[in-house]
Design an enzyme around this catalytic site. Sequence first.
Site, short mmCIF file in Angstrom:
data_model
loop_
_atom_site.label_atom_id
_atom_site.label_comp_id
_atom_site.label_asym_id
_atom_site.label_seq_id
_atom_site.Cartn_x
_atom_site.Cartn_y
_atom_site.Cartn_z
N TYR A 232 -36.17 60.84 10.84
CA TYR A 232 -35.65 62.10 10.31
C TYR A 232 -36.78 63.11 10.13
O TYR A 232 -37.52 63.08 9.14
CB TYR A 232 -34.93 61.88 8.98
CG TYR A 232 -33.78 60.90 9.04
CD1 TYR A 232 -33.11 60.62 10.23
CD2 TYR A 232 -33.34 60.24 7.89
CE1 TYR A 232 -32.06 59.73 10.28
CE2 TYR A 232 -32.28 59.35 7.93
CZ TYR A 232 -31.65 59.09 9.12
OH TYR A 232 -30.60 58.20 9.16
N HIS B 16 -33.09 50.16 12.47
CA HIS B 16 -32.45 51.42 12.78
C HIS B 16 -32.01 51.52 14.24
O HIS B 16 -32.86 51.55 15.14
CB HIS B 16 -33.41 52.56 12.45
CG HIS B 16 -32.76 53.90 12.30
ND1 HIS B 16 -33.47 55.07 12.18
CD2 HIS B 16 -31.45 54.27 12.25
CE1 HIS B 16 -32.65 56.09 12.05
NE2 HIS B 16 -31.41 55.63 12.10
#
Length: 322
Positions: free
Chosen positions: A56, A144
């Site tokens: 992010y 992830h």
Amino acid sequence: MRRTRLGRSAVEITELAFGAAAIGNLFTRVDPGQAAAAVDAAWDEGIRYFDTAPHYGLGLSEHRLGEALRSRPRDAYTVSTKAGRLLEPLTPAETAAHRGLSEGFAVPHTHGRRWDFSADGVRRSIEDSLGRLGLDRIDVVYLHDPDDHGEAAFREGYPALEKLRAEGLVGAIGAGMNQTAMLTRFLRETDVDAVLCAGRFTLLDHSALDELLPEALARGRGVVVGGVFSSGLLADPRPGATYDYEAAPAPVLHRALRIRAVAEAHGVPLRAAALHYPLAHPAVAGVLVGARSPDEVRDSAAQLRTPVPDELWDDLRSEGLL
């Protein structure tokens, strides 16, 4: 705000979690002061679970979240981050050659993302995250998006997380994905504490009900549900709204509008129904909602406080919408 323990771990999360992708400049830039104010608003609303990832904003989300939480009592909140993408510096020339968004984030292309689910890669990722967050431990770590890296994730990434959990550097471990099949495999074949399922248990997509949620419930594992607004369609269903990260197809938009009409007939905003729906399942420990401003945080908290009558769900079922 209600808290739930993740699986057999000692880690607790609030039923509403702050998703920090947006303060990592997801799609558009967010002023640093606004990012900090969004985290402050979450705290004021009783949110104590904050989710981030190196991906992010090339670490920007982790930096901002860590800074915003620095003055808070460490034992009062839960932070999750993720492993599977390593951030590697680019040369000034490489940075200058890139324009536009960095895989969806409005940040300078100072680093490249490299997939790495090896044991060394996972450990390095977590050590790097600790530095960006300014923490000495991480409460929850998810592998992830290992969709295309399943073999490495199960053979090396997951055992590395187990070791880190045993060392006390990590409190709870799991995987986070936009699909249910591999998450169900993690539940069956490993000792994960929880899984983060994005977009597959919403008012528009019930696929997590087939195997994932029953498996989690039977094994006593926690499920955190992300993407409850279906990329925006369930927040504001209109032509041009996004669904699953793309423009919503006409039949899906029509379905969302029908769901909204039923909800509003009961005096319930569609956003409230979208938040409450996954929380009604006993396997779901919490829902994760991204926010880039204090107003967005306060709106999500207000929707969570909105009563939703059982008759609303009955009507949705009678119309074939659930």
